[in-house]
Write a protein that holds these residues in place. Structure first.
Motif, PDB file in Angstrom:
ATOM      1  N   ARG A 479       0.804  -1.218   0.000  1.00  0.00           N
ATOM      2  CA  ARG A 479       0.000   0.000   0.000  1.00  0.00           C
ATOM      3  C   ARG A 479       0.842   1.275   0.000  1.00  0.00           C
ATOM      4  NH1 ARG A 479      -5.305  -1.032   0.971  1.00  0.00           N
ATOM      5  NH2 ARG A 479      -5.838  -3.111   1.740  1.00  0.00           N
ATOM      6  N   SER A 480       2.088   1.144  -0.310  1.00  0.00           N
ATOM      7  CA  SER A 480       2.966   2.316  -0.318  1.00  0.00           C
ATOM      8  C   SER A 480       2.491   3.339  -1.351  1.00  0.00           C
ATOM      9  CB  SER A 480       4.400   1.895  -0.652  1.00  0.00           C
ATOM     10  OG  SER A 480       5.208   3.049  -0.864  1.00  0.00           O
ATOM     11  N   PRO A 481       2.440   4.613  -0.989  1.00  0.00           N
ATOM     12  CA  PRO A 481       2.015   5.648  -1.955  1.00  0.00           C
ATOM     13  C   PRO A 481       2.979   5.787  -3.129  1.00  0.00           C
ATOM     14  CG  PRO A 481       2.847   6.660   0.062  1.00  0.00           C
ATOM     15  CD  PRO A 481       2.734   5.194   0.334  1.00  0.00           C
ATOM     16  N   THR A 482       4.205   5.260  -2.978  1.00  0.00           N
ATOM     17  CA  THR A 482       5.174   5.334  -4.070  1.00  0.00           C
ATOM     18  C   THR A 482       5.281   4.000  -4.814  1.00  0.00           C
ATOM     19  OG1 THR A 482       6.975   4.766  -2.548  1.00  0.00           O
ATOM     20  CG2 THR A 482       6.508   7.114  -2.889  1.00  0.00           C
ATOM     21  N   GLN A 483       4.309   3.122  -4.593  1.00  0.00           N
ATOM     22  CA  GLN A 483       4.312   1.811  -5.253  1.00  0.00           C
ATOM     23  C   GLN A 483       4.244   1.962  -6.772  1.00  0.00           C
ATOM     24  OE1 GLN A 483       5.168  -1.461  -5.436  1.00  0.00           O
ATOM     25  NE2 GLN A 483       3.899  -1.840  -3.594  1.00  0.00           N
ATOM     26  N   LYS A 484       5.048   1.157  -7.456  1.00  0.00           N
ATOM     27  CA  LYS A 484       4.999   1.127  -8.915  1.00  0.00           C
ATOM     28  C   LYS A 484       4.995  -0.321  -9.396  1.00  0.00           C
ATOM     29  CE  LYS A 484       6.936   5.679  -9.825  1.00  0.00           C
ATOM     30  NZ  LYS A 484       7.834   6.500 -10.681  1.00  0.00           N
ATOM     31  N   TYR A 485       4.777  -0.476 -10.694  1.00  0.00           N
ATOM     32  CA  TYR A 485       4.636  -1.802 -11.270  1.00  0.00           C
ATOM     33  C   TYR A 485       5.517  -1.905 -12.521  1.00  0.00           C
ATOM     34  CZ  TYR A 485       0.538  -1.703  -8.246  1.00  0.00           C
ATOM     35  OH  TYR A 485      -0.292  -1.577  -7.169  1.00  0.00           O
ATOM     36  N   ARG A 486       5.992  -3.131 -12.803  1.00  0.00           N
ATOM     37  CA  ARG A 486       6.833  -3.358 -13.977  1.00  0.00           C
ATOM     38  C   ARG A 486       6.609  -4.785 -14.481  1.00  0.00           C
ATOM     39  NH1 ARG A 486      11.909  -2.959  -9.981  1.00  0.00           N
ATOM     40  NH2 ARG A 486      11.738  -5.017  -8.990  1.00  0.00           N
ATOM     41  N   LEU A 487       7.024  -5.019 -15.726  1.00  0.00           N
ATOM     42  CA  LEU A 487       6.886  -6.345 -16.305  1.00  0.00           C
ATOM     43  C   LEU A 487       7.856  -7.318 -15.650  1.00  0.00           C
ATOM     44  CD1 LEU A 487       6.629  -5.540 -20.134  1.00  0.00           C
ATOM     45  CD2 LEU A 487       4.762  -5.986 -18.531  1.00  0.00           C
ATOM     46  N   THR A 488       7.404  -8.544 -15.466  1.00  0.00           N
ATOM     47  CA  THR A 488       8.302  -9.612 -15.025  1.00  0.00           C
ATOM     48  C   THR A 488       9.022 -10.174 -16.250  1.00  0.00           C
ATOM     49  OG1 THR A 488       6.625 -11.320 -15.303  1.00  0.00           O
ATOM     50  CG2 THR A 488       6.721 -10.203 -13.155  1.00  0.00           C
ATOM     51  N   THR A 489       9.972 -11.077 -16.001  1.00  0.00           N
ATOM     52  CA  THR A 489      10.656 -11.733 -17.118  1.00  0.00           C
ATOM     53  C   THR A 489       9.651 -12.472 -17.984  1.00  0.00           C
ATOM     54  OG1 THR A 489      12.663 -11.991 -15.792  1.00  0.00           O
ATOM     55  CG2 THR A 489      12.434 -13.404 -17.730  1.00  0.00           C
ATOM     56  N   ARG A 490       8.711 -13.149 -17.331  1.00  0.00           N
ATOM     57  CA  ARG A 490       7.683 -13.883 -18.077  1.00  0.00           C
ATOM     58  C   ARG A 490       6.801 -12.928 -18.874  1.00  0.00           C
ATOM     59  NH1 ARG A 490       2.436 -16.062 -16.495  1.00  0.00           N
ATOM     60  NH2 ARG A 490       1.933 -17.833 -17.831  1.00  0.00           N
ATOM     61  N   GLY A 491       6.447 -11.801 -18.263  1.00  0.00           N
ATOM     62  CA  GLY A 491       5.629 -10.818 -18.958  1.00  0.00           C
ATOM     63  C   GLY A 491       6.333 -10.263 -20.184  1.00  0.00           C
TER      64      GLY A 491
END
Length: 503
Positions: A479-491
């Motif tokens: 729940r961090s306000p600075t949370q981000k997302y990225r592709l995994t190796t599989r993605g």
């Protein structure tokens, strides 16, 4: 709504049977007892107060004065007036609604003062002659139903055409009307120009009743339609098995306008069924195909939402099982049609014509009675069984069977693609394509053009995380306000395979 207080004229011994029979009928009738509270003087318990003061107070409290005049005039006060005469004059003075019934067609045996009262009443309103308690009940019933209709407490117009009680123009989304106008002009060459005032658009679509929003107006353009019509929501559920059973892996109750409900329910189903994605060997665009054609899903959902019975306490239910898609909606068979005729060329008979028209203008439906036949044709072309449509206890149930393996709906999957891509939904693929480096939730929502946080989470982000195609940059602080997302190796591998032709 508080019931209307109905005062039945006070004691006349000769009419005791008629008054009691009328009271019992009104209190026992399932419809009328909802709208009327009956006062009969004989039912008043003993009390330390004058009788004439009691019945005159009740006349003042009542909404409707119902006078039954017989042959006798009754007890007279110092001014020579009977209780019935005083009641009638009091009701007249106070402007009450008056319904007068005269027993008998022969006035020769009527008391002279009662004759005078009958004439006095006849000079001010329409009287009705009756000869028995049964005739009185029938006449009063007809009068009360007419009164309820005049006061708009019951309706005889179609539900979608009648006004929505307590709704005002403040409850309508005028920006939604403007968006509709653009789509209708583009989709069906709607004649009104784009700068037409919203009220004129609604009037042109017959969505106003004496200047008030109708039920159709609220359902199509309301800011919060379920505030007025709570069961207009759509309930969607996904079950991993073959029956309705807990726990339910995915359950959503969607609210909003009919346009929003259609899109939300359609997205729910398409996000749960399998999507096959091919390559560009046959053209510039990457071919894709859902295991159930999305036109079939859309048609079944639109039919349920457009043609349902909105007076029912039931809601539209969309249920996806391991082997089938079921869509339930309350309704009945249109006059002159049968289940077999629905599968053949037939006239379009919408249950809610004022709702159907804007949906037609925005290309959600056709008006040629071809929807079910199109569903059958598309299912056959996709290798699916013909949809089953049946009526069961006031519910329309549309069942579309799934195949054991989704890839069979479109033939052989090219071997160059990993088998995992066969289970990746179109929404997740859009997310993978939009994910460039580390991105926040807001940035991803903007990239895939989704404004609804719940819809984005359920249909895009959560499935991608579950399939380990996307990961969090701060997995220990979800729940961090600075949370981000990225592709995994599989993605990245799946995305690379999907984009191979562009490299």
């Amino acid at each position: 709504m508080n019931p209307l207080r109905l005062f039945i004229s006070s004691v006349q011994k000769e009419l005791a049977e008629e008054r009691a029979a009328l009271r019992d009928y009104l209190q026992g009738d399932a419809l009328l007892r909802r709208f009327f509270e009956v006062f009969l003087f004989e039912d008043v318990p003993a009390a330390d107060r004058r009788a004439d003061a009691c019945y005159l107070d009740e006349v003042q409290r009542c909404d409707i004065y119902l006078g039954i005049f017989g042959d006798e005039y009754g007890w007279e006060d110092a001014a020579g007036l009977s209780p019935t005469h005083r009641e009638f004059r009091k009701a007249t003075e106070l402007g009450k609604t008056r319904l007068i019934y005269v027993k008998g067609n022969d006035d020769t045996h009527r008391h002279s003062k009662m004759k005078a009262l009958v004439i006095e009443a006849g000079a001010e309103l329409i009287r009705r002659r009756i000869n028995s308690a049964q005739e009185l009940i029938a006449a009063v019933y007809a009068s009360l139903i007419k009164l309820l209709e005049e006061r708009e407490l019951i309706r005889f117009t179609p539900f979608d055409a009648s006004f929505c009680r307590n709704a005002t123009f403040e409850d309508l989304d005028m920006e939604g009307v403007s968006r509709f106008l653009v789509l209708a002009r583009r989709g069906r060459s709607f004649p009104l120009p784009e700068d037409t005032p919203s009220e004129d658009v609604l009037a042109h679509l017959n969505l106003l009743d004496k200047g008030r929003p109708t039920h159709a107006a609220i359902l199509l353009f309301g800011k919060k339609p379920q505030r007025f019509l709570i069961t207009s929501e759509v309930r969607c559920a996904h079950f991993h098995g073959f029956e309705v059973e807990k726990p339910i892996p995915s359950y959503q109750v969607y609210k909003g306008t009919l346009f929003e409900l259609i899109q939300q329910a359609k997205d729910f189903v398409l996000s749960k069924i399998d999507l096959w994605t091919g390559d560009r060997s046959q053209g510039v665009q990457v071919p894709t195909a859902y295991e159930i054609p999305q036109e079939v899903v859309a048609e079944a959902i639109v039919n349920a939402i457009c043609h349902r019975d909105y007076t029912s306490n039931a809601s539209v239910q969309v249920m996806l099982f391991k082997d089938r898609l079921e869509i339930w909606n309350p309704g009945s068979m249109p006059p002159g049609l049968t289940l077999e005729k629905l599968k053949q060329p037939h006239h379009s008979v919408p249950a809610n014509p004022l709702i159907a028209e804007p949906l037609y203008l925005t290309k959600n439906i056709e008006r040629m009675g071809t929807g079910i036949r199109d569903m059958i044709r598309r299912c056959r072309e996709a290798g699916l069984a013909e949809p089953e449509i049946r009526l069961d206890a006031g519910e329309w149930i549309t069942t579309i069977l799934r195949k054991p393996k989704a890839v069979e709906t479109t033939g052989q999957v090219p071997s160059k693609y990993p088998a995992s891509t066969q289970q990746v939904t179109q929404q997740v693929m859009r997310l993978l394509s939009a994910c460039l480096g580390d991105m926040s939730r807001a940035e991803l929502m903007q990239a895939v053009a989704i404004k609804d946080r719940v819809s984005f989470a359920k249909n895009y982000l959560e499935p991608a995380l579950a399939e380990k195609l996307v990961e969090m940059t701060q997995p220990d602080s979800r729940r961090s306000p600075t949370q981000k997302y990225r592709l995994t190796t599989r993605g990245r591998e799946i995305l690379k395979e999907m984009n191979k032709e562009n490299e």
